[in-house]
Design a protein around this motif. Structure first.
Motif, short mmCIF file in Angstrom:
data_model
loop_
_atom_site.label_atom_id
_atom_site.label_comp_id
_atom_site.label_asym_id
_atom_site.label_seq_id
_atom_site.Cartn_x
_atom_site.Cartn_y
_atom_site.Cartn_z
N LEU A 48 -61.74 -0.63 -88.99
CA LEU A 48 -62.77 -1.34 -89.74
C LEU A 48 -62.42 -2.79 -90.01
O LEU A 48 -63.25 -3.55 -90.49
CB LEU A 48 -63.05 -0.65 -91.09
CG LEU A 48 -63.81 0.66 -91.04
CD1 LEU A 48 -63.90 1.27 -92.43
CD2 LEU A 48 -65.19 0.49 -90.44
N HIS B 153 -62.00 -4.36 -95.14
CA HIS B 153 -63.13 -3.58 -95.66
C HIS B 153 -62.90 -3.22 -97.13
O HIS B 153 -61.79 -3.27 -97.64
CB HIS B 153 -63.33 -2.30 -94.84
CG HIS B 153 -62.20 -1.34 -94.97
ND1 HIS B 153 -61.00 -1.52 -94.32
CD2 HIS B 153 -62.07 -0.21 -95.70
CE1 HIS B 153 -60.18 -0.53 -94.64
NE2 HIS B 153 -60.80 0.28 -95.47
N TYR C 135 -63.24 -0.10 -99.79
CA TYR C 135 -63.32 1.36 -99.82
C TYR C 135 -63.76 1.78 -101.21
O TYR C 135 -63.15 1.41 -102.21
CB TYR C 135 -61.96 1.99 -99.47
CG TYR C 135 -62.08 3.47 -99.29
CD1 TYR C 135 -62.38 3.99 -98.05
CD2 TYR C 135 -61.96 4.34 -100.37
CE1 TYR C 135 -62.54 5.36 -97.88
CE2 TYR C 135 -62.12 5.69 -100.20
CZ TYR C 135 -62.41 6.20 -98.96
OH TYR C 135 -62.59 7.54 -98.80
N ALA D 186 -66.97 -4.36 -93.69
CA ALA D 186 -67.66 -3.09 -93.91
C ALA D 186 -67.33 -2.57 -95.30
O ALA D 186 -66.38 -3.02 -95.94
CB ALA D 186 -67.24 -2.06 -92.86
N GLU E 1 -66.75 1.30 -96.89
CA GLU E 1 -66.56 2.70 -96.48
C GLU E 1 -66.41 3.57 -97.71
O GLU E 1 -65.92 3.12 -98.75
CB GLU E 1 -65.31 2.81 -95.60
CG GLU E 1 -65.07 4.21 -95.05
CD GLU E 1 -63.81 4.30 -94.21
OE1 GLU E 1 -63.86 4.99 -93.19
OE2 GLU E 1 -62.79 3.69 -94.58
N GLU F 135 -66.13 8.13 -98.84
CA GLU F 135 -66.16 9.54 -98.46
C GLU F 135 -66.96 10.30 -99.49
O GLU F 135 -67.04 9.89 -100.65
CB GLU F 135 -64.74 10.12 -98.41
CG GLU F 135 -63.89 9.55 -97.32
CD GLU F 135 -62.47 10.09 -97.35
OE1 GLU F 135 -62.07 10.73 -98.35
OE2 GLU F 135 -61.75 9.85 -96.37
N TYR G 196 -76.09 3.56 -95.41
CA TYR G 196 -74.80 4.07 -94.94
C TYR G 196 -75.05 5.13 -93.88
O TYR G 196 -76.06 5.82 -93.91
CB TYR G 196 -74.00 4.66 -96.10
CG TYR G 196 -73.38 3.60 -96.99
CD1 TYR G 196 -72.01 3.44 -97.05
CD2 TYR G 196 -74.17 2.75 -97.75
CE1 TYR G 196 -71.44 2.48 -97.85
CE2 TYR G 196 -73.62 1.78 -98.56
CZ TYR G 196 -72.25 1.64 -98.61
OH TYR G 196 -71.69 0.67 -99.39
N TYR H 272 -70.14 8.83 -89.97
CA TYR H 272 -69.53 8.48 -88.69
C TYR H 272 -68.23 9.22 -88.42
O TYR H 272 -67.67 9.07 -87.34
CB TYR H 272 -69.34 6.96 -88.57
CG TYR H 272 -68.17 6.41 -89.34
CD1 TYR H 272 -66.98 6.07 -88.67
CD2 TYR H 272 -68.22 6.23 -90.71
CE1 TYR H 272 -65.90 5.56 -89.37
CE2 TYR H 272 -67.15 5.72 -91.40
CZ TYR H 272 -65.99 5.39 -90.73
OH TYR H 272 -64.92 4.89 -91.42
#
Length: 142
Positions: free
Chosen positions: A70, A73, A75, A109, A111, A113, A130, A133
């Motif tokens: 990435l 980024h 998170y 980006a 990201e 979870e 979102y 991926y």
């Protein structure tokens, strides 16, 4: 929708005020929350609170990092809106804030979870641009 004011938790009083919100997402005792927050803050974690009429109703925890897939980024470790305030646009406003915050820090980006069982959250993230991926895996060491 009432106006959501977003501010970073820079004082102990704001960190403590966000505990009930974060605890809706994470099963933590208050002291464990404080200890983990202190360690996470040392590692670059930023905790943001969403407030309506000076009452905390949302929280987001973010850290900037770099990896091969990435690049630079942000998170998102935690994102939660208190149950009584969901579906009012506050989560989207907070996520938009995180995206802008990451852009200002030259991230490529954002990201995050989300647990497999959190299908409603998955729909929320997809509505906010979102995309799924990959899968995440964990190997417990203790």
């Amino acid at each position: 929708m009432d106006e959501l004011e977003i501010r970073e938790a820079r004082s102990e009083s704001v960190v403590d005020a966000l505990y009930p919100i974060v605890s809706e997402l994470r099963d933590l005792e208050r002291e464990e929350y404080r200890e983990l927050y202190a360690a996470m803050r040392e590692e670059g974690y930023h905790l943001f609170g969403g407030f309506v009429d000076d009452e905390p109703i949302a929280a987001a925890g973010v850290r900037v990092g770099t990896n091969f897939y990435l690049g630079r980024h942000a998170y998102v470790y935690d994102l939660v809106v208190t149950e009584t305030e969901r579906s009012k646009g506050h989560g989207s406003a907070l996520l938009s804030f995180v995206n802008e915050w990451a852009t200002e820090r030259e991230c490529e980006a954002v990201e995050l979870e989300s647990g497999l069982w959190r299908e409603e959250a998955h729909r929320f993230y997809e509505r906010n641009g979102y995309e799924k991926y990959c899968f995440s895996f964990v190997y417990e060491l203790a």
